[in-house]
Enzyme design. Structure first.
Site, PDB file in Angstrom:
ATOM      1  N   LYS A 109       6.623  13.747  38.887  1.00  0.00           N
ATOM      2  CA  LYS A 109       6.854  14.740  39.918  1.00  0.00           C
ATOM      3  C   LYS A 109       7.480  15.532  38.740  1.00  0.00           C
ATOM      4  O   LYS A 109       8.688  14.789  38.081  1.00  0.00           O
ATOM      5  CB  LYS A 109       7.905  14.211  40.795  1.00  0.00           C
ATOM      6  N   ARG A 121      10.245  11.381  51.504  1.00  0.00           N
ATOM      7  CA  ARG A 121      10.389   9.050  50.876  1.00  0.00           C
ATOM      8  C   ARG A 121      11.736   9.499  50.641  1.00  0.00           C
ATOM      9  O   ARG A 121      12.013   8.153  50.320  1.00  0.00           O
ATOM     10  CB  ARG A 121       9.390   9.790  49.490  1.00  0.00           C
ATOM     11  N   GLN A 156      18.014  17.866  53.569  1.00  0.00           N
ATOM     12  CA  GLN A 156      17.452  16.772  53.380  1.00  0.00           C
ATOM     13  C   GLN A 156      18.318  16.329  55.330  1.00  0.00           C
ATOM     14  O   GLN A 156      17.560  14.585  55.540  1.00  0.00           O
ATOM     15  CB  GLN A 156      18.038  15.297  52.439  1.00  0.00           C
ATOM     16  N   GLY A 205      23.193  11.519  48.414  1.00  0.00           N
ATOM     17  CA  GLY A 205      23.192  12.801  47.897  1.00  0.00           C
ATOM     18  C   GLY A 205      23.545  12.736  46.036  1.00  0.00           C
ATOM     19  O   GLY A 205      22.498  13.169  45.206  1.00  0.00           O
ATOM     20  N   THR A 206      23.655  11.855  45.807  1.00  0.00           N
ATOM     21  CA  THR A 206      24.052  11.785  44.248  1.00  0.00           C
ATOM     22  C   THR A 206      22.365  11.023  43.027  1.00  0.00           C
ATOM     23  O   THR A 206      22.763  10.104  43.677  1.00  0.00           O
ATOM     24  CB  THR A 206      25.243  10.833  44.149  1.00  0.00           C
TER      25      THR A 206
HETATM   26  P1  NAD Z   1      21.132  21.461  50.587  1.00  0.00           P
HETATM   27  O1  NAD Z   1      21.235  22.381  49.592  1.00  0.00           O
HETATM   28  O2  NAD Z   1      20.692  21.587  51.844  1.00  0.00           O
HETATM   29  O3  NAD Z   1      22.562  21.409  51.154  1.00  0.00           O
HETATM   30  C1  NAD Z   1      23.938  20.537  50.114  1.00  0.00           C
HETATM   31  C2  NAD Z   1      24.511  19.685  50.925  1.00  0.00           C
HETATM   32  O4  NAD Z   1      25.900  19.902  50.541  1.00  0.00           O
HETATM   33  C3  NAD Z   1      24.884  20.757  52.702  1.00  0.00           C
HETATM   34  O5  NAD Z   1      25.902  19.955  53.373  1.00  0.00           O
HETATM   35  C4  NAD Z   1      26.656  20.779  51.782  1.00  0.00           C
HETATM   36  O6  NAD Z   1      27.464  21.415  52.877  1.00  0.00           O
HETATM   37  C5  NAD Z   1      26.667  19.869  51.177  1.00  0.00           C
HETATM   38  N1  NAD Z   1      28.300  20.581  49.989  1.00  0.00           N
HETATM   39  C6  NAD Z   1      27.729  21.499  48.706  1.00  0.00           C
HETATM   40  N2  NAD Z   1      28.690  21.663  47.882  1.00  0.00           N
HETATM   41  C7  NAD Z   1      29.602  20.516  48.738  1.00  0.00           C
HETATM   42  C8  NAD Z   1      29.981  19.890  47.675  1.00  0.00           C
HETATM   43  N3  NAD Z   1      30.791  20.426  46.783  1.00  0.00           N
HETATM   44  N4  NAD Z   1      31.436  18.837  48.312  1.00  0.00           N
HETATM   45  C9  NAD Z   1      31.011  18.271  49.447  1.00  0.00           C
HETATM   46  N5  NAD Z   1      29.727  18.785  50.406  1.00  0.00           N
HETATM   47  C10 NAD Z   1      29.543  19.790  49.661  1.00  0.00           C
HETATM   48  O7  NAD Z   1      20.746  20.741  49.511  1.00  0.00           O
HETATM   49  P2  NAD Z   1      19.517  18.925  50.527  1.00  0.00           P
HETATM   50  O8  NAD Z   1      18.795  19.405  49.841  1.00  0.00           O
HETATM   51  O9  NAD Z   1      20.050  18.081  51.038  1.00  0.00           O
HETATM   52  O10 NAD Z   1      20.134  17.565  49.207  1.00  0.00           O
HETATM   53  C11 NAD Z   1      21.513  17.445  49.146  1.00  0.00           C
HETATM   54  C12 NAD Z   1      21.855  16.508  47.965  1.00  0.00           C
HETATM   55  O11 NAD Z   1      20.598  15.382  48.421  1.00  0.00           O
HETATM   56  C13 NAD Z   1      21.471  17.195  47.064  1.00  0.00           C
HETATM   57  O12 NAD Z   1      22.304  16.720  46.130  1.00  0.00           O
HETATM   58  C14 NAD Z   1      19.954  16.358  46.186  1.00  0.00           C
HETATM   59  O13 NAD Z   1      20.217  16.669  45.071  1.00  0.00           O
HETATM   60  C15 NAD Z   1      19.598  14.877  46.866  1.00  0.00           C
HETATM   61  N6  NAD Z   1      18.288  14.725  47.181  1.00  0.00           N
HETATM   62  C16 NAD Z   1      18.338  13.389  46.710  1.00  0.00           C
HETATM   63  C17 NAD Z   1      17.308  13.042  46.311  1.00  0.00           C
HETATM   64  C18 NAD Z   1      17.586  11.162  46.578  1.00  0.00           C
HETATM   65  O14 NAD Z   1      16.522  10.828  46.186  1.00  0.00           O
HETATM   66  N7  NAD Z   1      18.524  10.913  45.917  1.00  0.00           N
HETATM   67  C19 NAD Z   1      16.313  12.661  47.007  1.00  0.00           C
HETATM   68  C20 NAD Z   1      16.494  14.732  47.053  1.00  0.00           C
HETATM   69  C21 NAD Z   1      17.779  15.022  47.675  1.00  0.00           C
END
Ligand code: NAD
Length: 335
Positions: free
Chosen positions: A81, A124, A152, A234-235
């Site tokens: 990917k 996924r 997400q 998220g991490t």
């Molecule tokens: P998004 O940009 O749509 O939303 C971001 C979210 O984080 C919002 O709820 C926002 O309010 C919050 N946020 C932003 N800055 C912040 C901070 N400093 N402190 C606390 N909250 C904060 O992003 P998304 O597409 O929903 O993705 C969310 C996270 O998930 C991202 O970090 C992304 O990299 C991660 N992610 C992980 C996987 C995985 O497989 N683990 C896959 C996809 C995305």
């Protein structure tokens, strides 16, 4: 001259394209759940492995670009990917996160298919936390706590609610104006939604999903009660953090892949602080395969560190490709 092999047509070598726009109609949550659960099991058996991740600041458009790749010997899914984060995309009417999956023929190395990866990434990732909820949360879990209300979060909530008979969703977000996404999603599922402080959320929730882009702990150890299952989703990068290292140290730990968990997942901080080691973290595939115990009592806190691995992407992209072919929706390209 006829050419044998995947994607071959009389006299022509072809590859297939599955466009992003048709993927939601090809892959549903049950399909993604099955594909992700199965590849986690294959990883734990040693049948499938992820290769080292590349992620680079390209010095253009503030973009972070990278690729994740791997091979599932059992399912013969080989590929990568590719994509990343382009913060200026929204202003252009595009999603900031962009990804594309390339699948290769494991017998010849030929490019077999290009599959849109944006929707697949969301479904996924939600499937991974849903798998953790199915295998690790208490069966009597009734309240779902959501931390994060970005793109997400809606996918996460819908997938989680198919695993347990939740009666209510409580939610917190750093930016409260985004909470309407959680309220709307809960309403779509048919569940009540309440905005909550982190103390209130922890006091009520049986399952907590964190899905933010935070770089500092949000949820504290003292806010989580015994018996809770926490899915930290998220991490996925060095430096990001959603929960206190003390919570990680207190919980029984599970992950998709230990190498990623200790280096770029939620466990990275507790590891760096010397509070836990890699040996304290169990791959969820081992629980799925029945070779390691999951939850051992109603009182323990279980924590799933969902770092996101290439094999998840390859699993759902392969399923999308198969369904597209079966329905005559894959585009053929002379290649
Ligand atoms: P998004 O940009 O749509 O939303 C971001 C979210 O984080 C919002 O709820 C926002 O309010 C919050 N946020 C932003 N800055 C912040 C901070 N400093 N402190 C606390 N909250 C904060 O992003 P998304 O597409 O929903 O993705 C969310 C996270 O998930 C991202 O970090 C992304 O990299 C991660 N992610 C992980 C996987 C995985 O497989 N683990 C896959 C996809 C995305």
């Amino acid at each position: 001259m006829p050419v044998a092999g995947v994607g071959a047509r009389q006299g022509v070598l072809i590859m297939l394209v599955v466009p992003e726009r048709i993927i939601p109609e090809l892959i549903d949550r049950a399909c993604a759940f099955g594909a992700v659960e199965s590849v986690f099991g294959a990883m734990a058996r040693g049948d499938a492995r992820n290769f080292p991740v590349i992620r680079e600041d390209i010095g253009h458009a503030d973009a972070l670009y990278g690729f994740k790749s791997g091979f599932d010997r059992a399912g013969l899914a080989l590929g990568l990917k590719s994509g990343g984060y382009w913060p200026g995309n929204e202003a252009r009417g595009l999603t900031n996160h962009q990804s594309t999956v390339c699948l290769f023929d494991a017998d010849t190395g030929r490019l077999k298919a290009v599959v849109g990866g944006n929707y697949l990434t969301a479904i996924r990732t939600a499937a991974a936390s849903a798998v953790s909820i199915a295998h690790l949360s208490r069966p009597d879990s009734r309240v779902l706590g959501m931390i994060g209300a970005g793109h997400q979060s809606a996918f996460q909530m819908r997938a989680a609610c198919e695993q347990r008979d939740f009666e209510k969703v409580v939610g917190w977000n750093l930016h409260p104006e985004m909470l309407s996404r959680l309220a709307d999603t809960a309403a779509g599922i048919g569940l009540p939604f309440e905005e909550a402080s982190l103390d209130e959320l922890g006091a009520q929730a049986d399952v907590i999903i964190t899905i933010t882009s935070s770089f500092a702990p949000i949820l504290k150890a003292a806010q989580v009660r015994p018996g809770t299952h926490v899915a930290c989703m998220g991490t996925d990068t060095v430096g990001k953090q959603e929960v206190e290292a003390e919570l990680v140290a207190r919980a029984r730990l599970f992950t998709d892949e230990v190498a990623q968990s200790v280096s770029l997942g939620e466990c990275q901080h507790a590891v760096a602080a010397g509070m836990i080691g890699a040996g304290d973290i169990t791959e969820i595939g081992a629980v799925i395969n029945g070779t390691a115990p999951g939850r051992r009592s109603d009182d323990e806190i279980t924590l799933f560190d969902g770092t996101g691995v290439a094999l998840q992407d390859l699993a759902v992209a392969t399923a999308a490709l198969e369904r597209a072919q079966a329905r005559g929706k894959a585009l053929e390209v002379d290649f």
